[in-house]
Design a protein around this motif. Structure first.
Motif: not given
Length: 778
Positions: A140-144, A147-152, A154-160
């Motif tokens: 799994c490559v996480i580009d940029e 984006l974790l710091d995005s209020e809208q 970022g949380s989706a990136l955390e949970v995946i």
């Protein structure tokens, strides 16, 4: 270090022959270990090749790579860019909400490209045949990753990350622009020190000089745009006159078009000569552009770029800018993320923008830094210049950003309830201990342990206990005496359809109240997902024209959404509403599909069918007389309207016609037979009332059997028999061929008994089949 030596057979994948210094430092970690990797480096330093190297290693060993792109527009860019993988016999498949998913292609792809939200949605449905491909990810490559710091988002990136670790435990490679706290990302992903790389600005191919410039407010925001534009041209002018190029970022597609038009006039007044009007060959090349206004602008050395342009036009503008045929380019922020298109001078004219779903929004610090990172053309410039134009009150904040950068924070807690519901529904969480374990897999947990305010385990347990209590109280989950946590039907639907909690509650309330079509539409328009929509002054008259006095008690934003949905149902969308309509409509269709599922669960099949018809009308812009026709494969807006105008209003009527008759109704000959065959595959219902009587004595008591036949393909159906509007028999079944239901004919003190048989297909936009029989009581 030659590409061909490191990756024999994959040299065509890379757009260069030799790795640069930054890439060379990461290759041993990629090739010689299986550790997770975190790498931050300045924009344009070559991070993409780090991802491609990891992908090559994975697919060469028979694995599957997932590339998580920060936004939907970039998934399409990657698809185009990675045609290079196709040239070496590897397949790339993009999965987005904009396209129909081909599960077979996804299952056999070597490289999948998705946004965090789409991965989140897919992993919630990982146990279905449609999305089972998500269980077989090896990399799994996480580009940029910032984006974790995005209020809208970022949380989706955390949970995946947490969910993928549980489902298939892939290797993670996280890439990011330079950030202050890379060690936190490394801790979160369990990347050891030897595979964590923080490359300094010295790895930028061109030195960056950046700064902030302010402007004075005028009488209105429209005039302020031009003040900022003139300021931007002041900053770009020295570079344009010295054979340099300038890239100016603006807030919207329309702003890009208008700014380019105004800039052409202003440059002419300033006697700044750019462009290639005298170049006959280039003049001929520009005739291939689809956009007339763009063609005229390009000849003056000025262009605009945004996602609304055709792929042909975007590709040509990017190529001509790289070739130096365009000197001044106005663009939306998408260009900063998706395309390596540097300029000597980059100016951010607008730090605020209008979002269709969120209204007026501050551009994120990450977007700002990403845009400025485009300053400086490797191989052409020794230094790049980046400027932010802003209100004086914001100047210190932006100067601090440029000086100190941005720490990457977590925003998971702001919507943790939604993610807890998803994890409970998936079975990841079954008790409070599971929640604590799950929390410890998040980036939020890493950040919560930093500094003097670090949270203890007991404090975290108290936090999650409170969250679960709220979810129990609202009906999303339930607990038993052993404190085991399980999802309710409400929770499962909320997770499946990716809903905000407030929206799910309002959908359930709507479904349980036998809603009318009007109430259903209003419930969608007022969903929490649309809370931040705003109505601009030039849209108010259009909203009024569509709605009249309806919905006056709603907020301006929700009223705007309602107007767009109502107008979409009739295919008569006012031009003033079109700029936001596509995004709002796409989100509304997802919400309407969810509301239909809520109505199947908490209301009646008839109400669910009503929702499905509303959904089809919004999607296709057809009237009630044509909505059922849209269920026929190959029938869209135009063909549905043609058939309806010719008197065909149901799939059954189309199936009863001949291909020749359908051609006479306006369908192309080549399509008529296909549509005829498709119509015959939809349910074709006939009812055999058997020996059902015409009369009954007042003391008569007999049971009869009604036979329902389906001559088309099977579908979920609700069969309901009433007598004098009182329900006698109700049955929900998968109606494949034949089914029977009993009908009791009992005498009574009434003069007649009216029996009504109704067959409803809750998931199809076809009207219920209704038949009646009247029995006289003697």
């Amino acid at each position: 270090m030659e590409v061909a030596d490191v990756f024999p057979g994959y040299s065509e994948v890379f757009p260069f022959d030799e790795f640069n210094e930054m890439q060379k430092q990461t290759l041993p970690a990629i090739l010689n270990t299986d550790h997770n990797i975190v790498a931050s480096a300045p924009t344009a330093s070559g991070k993409t090749a780090v991802a491609e190297s990891a992908i090559c290693k994975t697919i060469d060993s028979g694995g599957t790579a997932l590339f998580v792109a920060p936004m939907r527009a970039l998934t399409n860019e990657k698809e185009r860019e990675w045609e290079r993988f196709e040239s070496v016999g590897r397949s790339v498949y993009v999965v987005t909400g904009e396209r129909d998913l081909n599960s077979r292609r996804a299952r056999h792809a070597d490289i999948l490209v998705m946004t965090p939200e789409k991965v989140d949605s897919a992993t919630r449905k990982h146990d279905t045949r449609r999305y089972d491909f998500i269980n077989d990810i090896d990399l799994c490559v996480i580009d940029e990753a910032h984006l974790l710091d995005s209020e809208q988002r970022g949380s989706a990136l955390e949970v995946i990350v947490s969910r993928l670790q549980r489902l298939c435990n892939p290797r993670f490679v996280a890439l990011s622009a330079t950030m202050q706290n890379i060690e936190d990302i490394a801790d979160w992903l369990d990347a050891p020190e030897e595979t964590t790389f923080a490359f300094s600005e010295s790895h930028r191919p061109v030195e960056l000089h950046s700064g902030v410039r302010t402007y004075s407010h005028g009488e209105n925001s429209f005039a302020d745009k031009y003040r900022r534009l003139y300021r931007a041209l002041d900053l770009a002018e020295p570079h344009l006159t010295e054979d340099g190029q300038a890239l100016v970022f603006v807030a919207s597609r329309q702003d890009a078009v208008q700014a380019a038009k105004k800039a052409r006039d202003e440059l002419a007044e300033r006697d700044i000569i750019i462009g290639a009007r005298g170049d006959y060959d280039f003049h001929q090349e520009t005739t291939a552009l689809d956009n007339d206004q763009l063609r005229k602008s390009v000849l003056d050395g000025v262009a605009f770029h945004h996602a609304g342009l055709s792929k042909n036009d975007r590709d040509k503008i990017e190529a001509w800018f790289r070739e130096g045929k365009i000197d001044l380019l106005f663009s939306t922020s998408t260009l900063a993320w998706g395309v390596n298109l540097p300029a000597r001078c980059v100016v951010i004219r607008d730090t605020k923008y209008h979002d269709p779903l969120e209204g007026k929004v501050e551009m994120s610090p990450l977007d700002i830094l990403q845009m400025l990172g485009r300053a400086g053309r490797p191989g052409y410039d020794d230094v790049g210049y980046g400027w932010i134009i802003c209100d004086p009150s914001d100047a210190d904040r932006f100067r601090s950003l440029l000086r100190d950068g941005k720490e990457i924070e977590s925003h998971l807690v702001s919507n943790i309830g939604e993610h807890l519901v998803a994890e409970v529904s998936l079975g990841t969480i079954e008790d409070l201990d599971d929640i604590t374990k799950w929390i410890k897999t998040t980036y939020w947990y890493v950040r919560s342990q930093r500094g003097e305010a670090a949270l203890s385990t007991s404090e975290i347990r108290d936090l999650v206990r409170d969250k679960i209590s709220n979810l129990v109280e609202d009906g999303f989950v339930q607990t038993d005496e052993d404190l085991q946590i399980t999802p309710t039907p409400l929770g499962r639907l909320t997770s499946t359809y990716y809903l905000r909690l407030d929206t799910a509650i309002s959908f359930k309330q709507c479904a349980t109240r036998s809603p009318t079509a009007k109430n259903l539409l209003r419930t969608v328009a007022t969903a929490a997902e649309f809370d931040d929509v705003s109505a601009r002054s030039d849209e108010e008259d259009a909203v009024e024209a569509v709605l009249g006095s309806r919905g006056e008690e709603l907020s301006d934003g929700h009223r705007k959404v309602l107007a767009i949905l109502r107008a979409a149902m009739s295919g008569t969308l006012p031009s003033e509403l079109r700029s936001d309509a596509w995004v709002i409509k796409q989100n509304a269709l997802r919400l309407i599909a969810a509301l239909g599922a809520f109505c199947e669960e908490f209301s009646t099949p008839k109400v669910a069918n009503r929702v499905r018809q509303i959904e089809a009308r919004i999607e296709y812009g057809v009237g009630d007389d044509a909505v059922g026709l849209t269920e026929i494969d190959g029938v869209g807006t135009s063909r549905a309207n043609k058939l309806a105008a010719a008197g065909y209003t149901t799939p059954e009527e189309v199936a009863s016609a001949t291909p020749t008759q359908l051609s006479n109704a306006g369908l192309p000959d080549s399509a008529a037979e296909r549509i005829y065959n498709a119509a015959n595959k939809l349910p074709q219902i006939t009812v055999d009332w058997g020996s059902f009587p015409d009369t009954v004595t007042s003391d008569g008591r007999d049971i009869y059997e009604l036979t329902i036949r389906n001559g088309g393909n099977g579908a979920n159906a609700s069969i309901r028999l009433t007598v004098n509007e009182a329900e006698m028999t109700a049955k929900e079944t998968y109606l494949q061929d034949i089914t029977t239901i009993p009908a009791a004919v009992f005498g009574s003190d009434t003069n007649e008994l009216e029996f009504t048989l109704e067959i409803t297909f809750p998931s199809l936009a076809i009207s219920p089949v209704t038949e009646t029989r009247t029995v006289i009581v003697r």
